[in-house]
Design a protein around this motif. Sequence first.
Motif, PDB file in Angstrom:
ATOM      1  N   MET A   1       4.743  68.048 -95.620  1.00  0.00           N
ATOM      2  CA  MET A   1       4.414  67.563 -96.961  1.00  0.00           C
ATOM      3  C   MET A   1       3.066  68.130 -97.406  1.00  0.00           C
ATOM      4  O   MET A   1       2.113  68.167 -96.625  1.00  0.00           O
ATOM      5  CB  MET A   1       4.347  66.033 -96.963  1.00  0.00           C
ATOM      6  N   ILE A   2       3.020  68.552 -98.655  1.00  0.00           N
ATOM      7  CA  ILE A   2       1.785  69.098 -99.213  1.00  0.00           C
ATOM      8  C   ILE A   2       1.185  68.050-100.131  1.00  0.00           C
ATOM      9  O   ILE A   2       1.841  67.549-101.043  1.00  0.00           O
ATOM     10  CB  ILE A   2       2.070  70.402 -99.988  1.00  0.00           C
ATOM     11  N   GLU A   3      -0.089  67.737 -99.890  1.00  0.00           N
ATOM     12  CA  GLU A   3      -0.731  66.631-100.600  1.00  0.00           C
ATOM     13  C   GLU A   3      -1.547  67.069-101.805  1.00  0.00           C
ATOM     14  O   GLU A   3      -1.957  66.230-102.609  1.00  0.00           O
ATOM     15  CB  GLU A   3      -1.654  65.861 -99.629  1.00  0.00           C
ATOM     16  N   ASN A   4      -1.819  68.374-101.941  1.00  0.00           N
ATOM     17  CA  ASN A   4      -2.741  68.801-102.993  1.00  0.00           C
ATOM     18  C   ASN A   4      -2.125  69.851-103.906  1.00  0.00           C
ATOM     19  O   ASN A   4      -1.212  70.582-103.527  1.00  0.00           O
ATOM     20  CB  ASN A   4      -4.040  69.325-102.377  1.00  0.00           C
ATOM     21  N   VAL A   5      -2.656  69.928-105.135  1.00  0.00           N
ATOM     22  CA  VAL A   5      -2.123  70.814-106.162  1.00  0.00           C
ATOM     23  C   VAL A   5      -2.207  72.279-105.732  1.00  0.00           C
ATOM     24  O   VAL A   5      -1.235  73.037-105.888  1.00  0.00           O
ATOM     25  CB  VAL A   5      -2.880  70.598-107.492  1.00  0.00           C
ATOM     26  N   GLU A   6      -3.339  72.679-105.213  1.00  0.00           N
ATOM     27  CA  GLU A   6      -3.497  74.075-104.796  1.00  0.00           C
ATOM     28  C   GLU A   6      -2.446  74.442-103.762  1.00  0.00           C
ATOM     29  O   GLU A   6      -1.835  75.522-103.825  1.00  0.00           O
ATOM     30  CB  GLU A   6      -4.897  74.308-104.232  1.00  0.00           C
ATOM     31  N   GLY A   7      -2.197  73.556-102.819  1.00  0.00           N
ATOM     32  CA  GLY A   7      -1.199  73.813-101.793  1.00  0.00           C
ATOM     33  C   GLY A   7       0.196  73.989-102.365  1.00  0.00           C
ATOM     34  O   GLY A   7       0.965  74.832-101.909  1.00  0.00           O
ATOM     35  N   VAL A   8       0.528  73.199-103.394  1.00  0.00           N
ATOM     36  CA  VAL A   8       1.845  73.314-104.021  1.00  0.00           C
ATOM     37  C   VAL A   8       2.009  74.683-104.663  1.00  0.00           C
ATOM     38  O   VAL A   8       3.009  75.379-104.448  1.00  0.00           O
ATOM     39  CB  VAL A   8       2.064  72.205-105.079  1.00  0.00           C
TER      40      VAL A   8
END
Length: 202
Positions: A1-8
């Motif tokens: 799971m990706i928790e941050n916008v940049e990661g998405v």
Amino acid sequence: MIENVEGVFRCVAEKFNVPDILNVNTGFYKISGSEIQFVSGIRNEELDTIAKGQIKFGEVFGFYLDNTHLETTEFNAGIGLHVKFLPFNDEDPDELAEMIALHELAHLIEQQKLTNQLNIELEECDQAIGNKVEIHLNNWNPDLGHNQEFVAILNYLIRREYPMDYAHKLRVALSLTLADIESDIVNEEEDESYYDCRRANF
């Protein structure tokens, strides 16, 4: 799971084989209601102000802005995603979240003129659906952001990753932009073939 916008955005860019397009001078933002919050990267106050001005007019799930048309010497960009899409399941992504993120990345590619750098060769099919959407949008108001090349790039990226389901995915990616077409599909006055680039020739 990706928790941050940049990661998405980095995850979606890599999945669609455009992993190196997020400039080091990019700021990443969370959208919540009619507010944005800077979360990582490089912040540019001028882009902040423009983004805040656009967001306040209605519910926005994603945005991309850069200072290509501003009188500044250093390049900056801002890209945002709604908090409703966090956390993001990179192994089984929410379809709307993935398509909204890709929509904003396609804006980046078009506005920064990266098609040649990324070896994106737009085909007649891509250009046809881009032309169809641009003509439709211009019936209401000229839309410089959602232009033929932007839609063609978006269609190209989707067709490359989802060759059997690209018309549906393009519908999802544009569902918040072409709200009238989306309404017609929901009300069964239109169907997803509207987004099939093979049927978009003029």
